[in-house]
Design a protein around this motif. Structure first.
Motif, PDB file in Angstrom:
ATOM      1  N   TRP B 143      34.131   4.726 -68.182  1.00  0.00           N
ATOM      2  CA  TRP B 143      34.704   3.413 -68.543  1.00  0.00           C
ATOM      3  C   TRP B 143      35.869   3.057 -67.627  1.00  0.00           C
ATOM      4  O   TRP B 143      36.021   1.914 -67.218  1.00  0.00           O
ATOM      5  N   ASN B 146      34.561   1.667 -64.506  1.00  0.00           N
ATOM      6  CA  ASN B 146      33.666   0.507 -64.568  1.00  0.00           C
ATOM      7  C   ASN B 146      34.104  -0.527 -63.534  1.00  0.00           C
ATOM      8  O   ASN B 146      35.261  -0.955 -63.527  1.00  0.00           O
ATOM      9  N   LEU B 169      31.838   4.891 -58.784  1.00  0.00           N
ATOM     10  CA  LEU B 169      30.740   5.835 -59.037  1.00  0.00           C
ATOM     11  C   LEU B 169      29.412   5.325 -58.489  1.00  0.00           C
ATOM     12  O   LEU B 169      28.413   6.033 -58.524  1.00  0.00           O
ATOM     13  N   GLY B 170      29.391   4.090 -58.000  1.00  0.00           N
ATOM     14  CA  GLY B 170      28.124   3.466 -57.609  1.00  0.00           C
ATOM     15  C   GLY B 170      27.870   3.452 -56.122  1.00  0.00           C
ATOM     16  O   GLY B 170      26.964   2.763 -55.667  1.00  0.00           O
ATOM     17  N   TYR B 252      26.626  15.854 -64.262  1.00  0.00           N
ATOM     18  CA  TYR B 252      25.429  15.402 -64.985  1.00  0.00           C
ATOM     19  C   TYR B 252      25.764  14.227 -65.901  1.00  0.00           C
ATOM     20  O   TYR B 252      25.035  13.238 -65.953  1.00  0.00           O
ATOM     21  N   ALA B 253      26.882  14.342 -66.612  1.00  0.00           N
ATOM     22  CA  ALA B 253      27.220  13.298 -67.585  1.00  0.00           C
ATOM     23  C   ALA B 253      27.846  12.059 -66.933  1.00  0.00           C
ATOM     24  O   ALA B 253      27.741  10.966 -67.477  1.00  0.00           O
ATOM     25  N   THR B 254      28.470  12.233 -65.784  1.00  0.00           N
ATOM     26  CA  THR B 254      29.148  11.088 -65.167  1.00  0.00           C
ATOM     27  C   THR B 254      28.223  10.282 -64.261  1.00  0.00           C
ATOM     28  O   THR B 254      28.144   9.058 -64.383  1.00  0.00           O
ATOM     29  N   THR B 255      27.539  10.957 -63.360  1.00  0.00           N
ATOM     30  CA  THR B 255      26.723  10.218 -62.378  1.00  0.00           C
ATOM     31  C   THR B 255      25.240  10.564 -62.427  1.00  0.00           C
ATOM     32  O   THR B 255      24.445   9.936 -61.743  1.00  0.00           O
ATOM     33  N   TYR B 256      24.888  11.610 -63.177  1.00  0.00           N
ATOM     34  CA  TYR B 256      23.492  12.044 -63.249  1.00  0.00           C
ATOM     35  C   TYR B 256      22.993  12.438 -61.848  1.00  0.00           C
ATOM     36  O   TYR B 256      21.828  12.273 -61.510  1.00  0.00           O
ATOM     37  N   PRO B 259      24.832   8.123 -57.094  1.00  0.00           N
ATOM     38  CA  PRO B 259      23.645   7.295 -56.808  1.00  0.00           C
ATOM     39  C   PRO B 259      22.690   8.004 -55.835  1.00  0.00           C
ATOM     40  O   PRO B 259      23.165   8.673 -54.920  1.00  0.00           O
ATOM     41  N   GLY B 260      21.404   7.821 -56.049  1.00  0.00           N
ATOM     42  CA  GLY B 260      20.412   8.591 -55.291  1.00  0.00           C
ATOM     43  C   GLY B 260      20.637  10.060 -55.589  1.00  0.00           C
ATOM     44  O   GLY B 260      20.535  10.473 -56.743  1.00  0.00           O
ATOM     45  N   SER B 261      20.981  10.827 -54.555  1.00  0.00           N
ATOM     46  CA  SER B 261      21.291  12.237 -54.786  1.00  0.00           C
ATOM     47  C   SER B 261      22.682  12.555 -54.237  1.00  0.00           C
ATOM     48  O   SER B 261      22.979  13.704 -53.902  1.00  0.00           O
ATOM     49  N   TYR B 271      18.623  22.245 -62.298  1.00  0.00           N
ATOM     50  CA  TYR B 271      18.236  21.712 -63.605  1.00  0.00           C
ATOM     51  C   TYR B 271      17.154  20.631 -63.460  1.00  0.00           C
ATOM     52  O   TYR B 271      16.164  20.634 -64.197  1.00  0.00           O
ATOM     53  N   PHE B 272      17.345  19.729 -62.511  1.00  0.00           N
ATOM     54  CA  PHE B 272      16.361  18.658 -62.319  1.00  0.00           C
ATOM     55  C   PHE B 272      14.983  19.245 -62.015  1.00  0.00           C
ATOM     56  O   PHE B 272      13.978  18.785 -62.550  1.00  0.00           O
ATOM     57  N   GLN B 276      13.059  18.624 -65.283  1.00  0.00           N
ATOM     58  CA  GLN B 276      12.601  17.241 -65.180  1.00  0.00           C
ATOM     59  C   GLN B 276      11.407  17.064 -64.243  1.00  0.00           C
ATOM     60  O   GLN B 276      10.607  16.166 -64.448  1.00  0.00           O
TER      61      GLN B 276
END
Lengths: 434, 311
Positions: B143, B146, B169-170, B252-256, B259-261, B271-272, B276
């Motif tokens: 947040w 953001n 983060l983007g 993992y929780a912030t950006t997963y 962006p991209g990798s 983990y992915f 996944q």
């Protein structure tokens, strides 16, 4: 002294042996468990476990219906849920539970490449006998059943056929003096007027990848057309072509002209999608569940919002869509009751009580008075087919690579032509593995 | 006389039949260790060897069958661009999230060790982030970052630095650094506490003597404080290194990983793959490599602890 030492040693020795014995016994017990799954539900057991991703808005509805089933059947069903991230995290937990030997008896899952691994690994039971027993084939739409059929095996029972379209805030459209667009050019004009009025047009977020991908797949459908789009998704056509480059060029344009929120790549879909209800964005790309989970959950009236299919300028207008359904654990000790639970959940009366607004079950159409926008989509679905949403068209790894390309493009690290070439590499590598 | 008696005894002993020596207490210590050893074997050794085995297979993590593929998974890692990116990110993460919290923690400890008002409150304030759940921390910072209405960009706009407001983060260029900020925020309190405890153990007369000799505060810091913190440095660095290497949940929780990798680290990429992408064989190969590197990094610490114990 000696005596005391001796007795302590002896005590420790006996204790150690007892612990070792208990440990070995535990190991032996585990290996003797032949059921390997389900909720300790041996044959004839009356306990079931249902795993889903219902959010707080719809979970009480599901629990109420499951309680009703339990009452009628003398069963005890536990409902577990993991909402929040879409298909990003839920399948991981399901898979871990199944491998850990304590998987649910029944689970909800998306179709396409998200549900396929469970069917291929035979973790999901073949439901053909239950299709025959309960007559699901005649009660549920064929397109939906096909979406839960993998390699010819009916591994799931569809409960949702979702069409994805634009859902907009009427007040913000009025403020910008725009109406529902009838062509892609008109949609671009709508976006320009919204920006001019100080309103962000499309609320979408790139965290997890799948939400912003809905915009790109629409642009690809518009640029490539239905036939080529379908062939691209199966790897039957080369992605390194002008139509794909056009779609990527337009995708970048949406960001550059501020038609999507600033920094959209990092936004969580759970935060940004409902922004059109809050009046922060003009519209979003989503399905009819939003009428219950976003509009009505915010105590707003459906009449303040509208929905339409994105115009593709193609002779055959299609929208993005996907199937969701229930699967039964192949190792469940109580498949009969699990199938009975699913049959209960796909009854038209139950579907209505569950607030499912896009069910493929005949007679379970949403109430036009209560859910007018969802009803509108029921009508749209009758005349307009859908193409598979792209995070289900590809396995997760390829979908992530696909999103990485979109991410690089939006950040200006890759141009549209290079993005098309990279997509061809990704899809052809995947197609070779098939 | 006494020397002769001892010599006779030694000779007698050498001529006597050899007696069984009890080395290290024989069976008894093993009996004491057995309960813990069993738990260790069942929950650590067995899964570790099991993972090692699966790293030589093409198991998808779900099917009952798999094929042995030799070292294919390990050779595939060399050609995996994301593995290279993740390894680089791990190194950057480790260096930054050790160096900055340690320096900040030491600075805060030195300040709090002096005459400061409200010491207990400040100590609690600096340590509190460290006990917060990481997922909650990730949400809070998500947040704050953001791009539209987050506090970071709002603040920059407020002070007239609009041009610096950006999607932290983007975008690849700032995402990893942006995630490292909450990591630093979380991890400063721990070294601060350890250093504070160590500082309180330094005899004050050393500082008094140095002051009498005309040493400046800076000289006192380098020649009294720092040498006395040697063992604290070691513990802080070793534990921080292990902590940095385990990085997973915050990213993992912030950006997963995006962006991209762009923010993938070895832990998330493992983990992915396992959970996944249905490439459990490949994912476990990554896990094996992570483990080997962690062991290599941990060896100096274990050796130093062993030496310290023996001395």
């Amino acid at each position: 002294m000696t005596g005391s030492t001796y007795s302590r040693r002896r005590f420790l020795g006996v204790s150690g042996l007892a612990v070792a014995g208990a440990g070995l016994a535990a190991c032996t017990g585990a290996s003797n468990d032949s059921s390997g799954g389900g909720s300790d539900s041996g044959s004839g057991s009356k306990t079931l476990r249902l795993f889903s991703y219902e959010g707080n808005e719809t979970l009480p509805l599901l629990k109420a219906q499951v309680a009703k089933f339990d009452q009628q059947n003398g069963t005890t069903t536990t409902v577990d849920t993991l909402p929040g991230s879409g298909a990003a995290v839920y399948p991981d937990k399901l898979r871990t539970e199944l491998l850990g030997g304590s998987g649910p008896d029944v689970w909800r899952i998306w179709g396409g490449q998200i549900g396929a691994p469970y069917a291929k690994a035979k973790q999901a039971a073949d439901l053909a006998p239950y299709y025959a027993k309960y007559g699901w084939e005649s009660k549920i739409g064929q397109l939906a059943v096909a979406g839960m059929t993998f390699d010819g095996v009916k591994s799931g029972v569809p409960i949702v056929v979702a069409g994805i379209g634009a859902w907009y805030n009427k007040a913000l459209f009025a403020k910008a003096k725009v109406t529902e667009p009838k062509s892609y050019a008109e949609l671009e004009q709508v976006n320009d007027k919204l920006v001019a009025a100080g309103i962000t047009p499309l609320g979408t977020g790139g965290k997890y990848g799948w939400h912003i991908m809905r915009l790109y797949e629409y642009l690809l459908e518009t640029a490539a057309g239905p036939e080529l789009h379908d062939k691209l998704l199966t790897g039957a056509e080369n992605w390194d072509r002008p139509e794909v480059v056009t779609a990527f060029t337009n995708f970048k344009k949406w960001q550059d002209k501020k038609w999507i929120p600033e920094g959209a790549l990092a936004l969580d879909p759970a935060d940004i999608e409902p922004a059109y209800v809050q009046g922060k964005t003009a519209y979003t790309i989503t399905g009819s569940w939003t009428e219950v989970s976003a509009i009505q959950a915010a105590k707003k009236s459906s009449s303040d919002f509208g929905t339409f299919q994105f115009p593709t300028d193609q002779s055959r207008l299609r929208h993005s869509g996907f199937v969701e359904g229930y699967m039964v654990n192949a190792k469940s000790g109580n498949k009969e009751k699990a199938a009975a639970l699913i049959d209960f959940l796909v009854q038209p009366a139950t579907v209505k009580e569950l607030g499912i607004t896009n069910s493929p079950v005949a007679g379970a159409e949403p109430d036009k008075a209560k859910l007018p926008l969802s009803y509108q989509w029921t009508e749209i679905n009758k005349s307009s087919p859908f193409y598979t949403i792209q995070d289900q068209a590809f396995p997760k790894q390829q979908a992530d690579q696909y999103f990485a390309v979109q991410s690089e493009l939006l950040q200006g690290k890759m141009d549209p032509a290079a993005a098309a070439k990279r997509m061809q590499e990704i899809v052809s590598a995947w197609a070779k593995k098939q | 006389m006494a020397t002769n008696a001892v010599a006779t005894e030694v000779r007698a002993a050498s001529q006597a039949p050899p007696r069984r020596k009890r080395k290290h207490g024989g069976f008894t210590p093993w009996l004491f260790a057995l309960p813990a050893l069993l738990v260790y074997v069942v929950f650590l050794v067995y899964p570790a060897f099991s993972s090692l085995f699966f790293s030589f297979t093409d198991w998808d993590g779900l099917s009952p069958t798999y094929n042995i593929v030799g070292v294919d998974n390990y050779t595939a890692m060399i050609h995996d661009e994301v593995v290279i990116q993740a390894a680089i990110n791990n190194v950057i993460w480790t260096v930054v999230t050790i160096a900055v919290p340690v320096v900040l923690g030491l600075t805060l400890a030195v300040i709090l060790n002096g005459k400061v008002r409200g010491k207990p409150v400040l100590r609690m304030l600096f340590y509190t982030p460290g006990v917060m759940p990481l997922v909650a921390v990730a949400s809070i910072w998500g947040w704050l970052y953001n791009p539209d209405h987050g506090a970071v960009n709002e603040f920059l706009r407020l002070i007239g630095l609009d041009s610096l407001a950006q999607p932290w983060l983007g975008q690849n260029s700032t995402a990893l650094a942006a995630v490292m900020v909450p990591a630093i925020w979380l991890r400063t309190g721990f070294p601060m506490l350890l250093y504070l405890a160590a500082l309180q153990g330094i005899p004050y007369d050393q500082y008094e003597a140095a002051t009498m000799d005309g040493a400046t505060r800076w000289q006192q810091f380098w020649h009294i404080t720092m040498p006395n913190l040697k063992s604290a440095h070691y513990i802080v660095l070793a534990l921080s290194l292990i902590d940095s290497f385990k990085v997973f949940d915050l990213i993992y929780a912030t950006t997963y990983g995006g962006p991209g990798s762009a923010t993938q680290v070895m832990g998330t990429w493992m983990y992915f793959n396992v959970f996944q992408y249905y490439q459990a064989g490949y994912g476990t190969a990554i896990a094996v490599v992570i483990t080997l590197v962690a062991i290599a990094v941990g060896i100096p610490y274990v050796r130093s602890q062993t030496k310290e114990h023996e001395s």
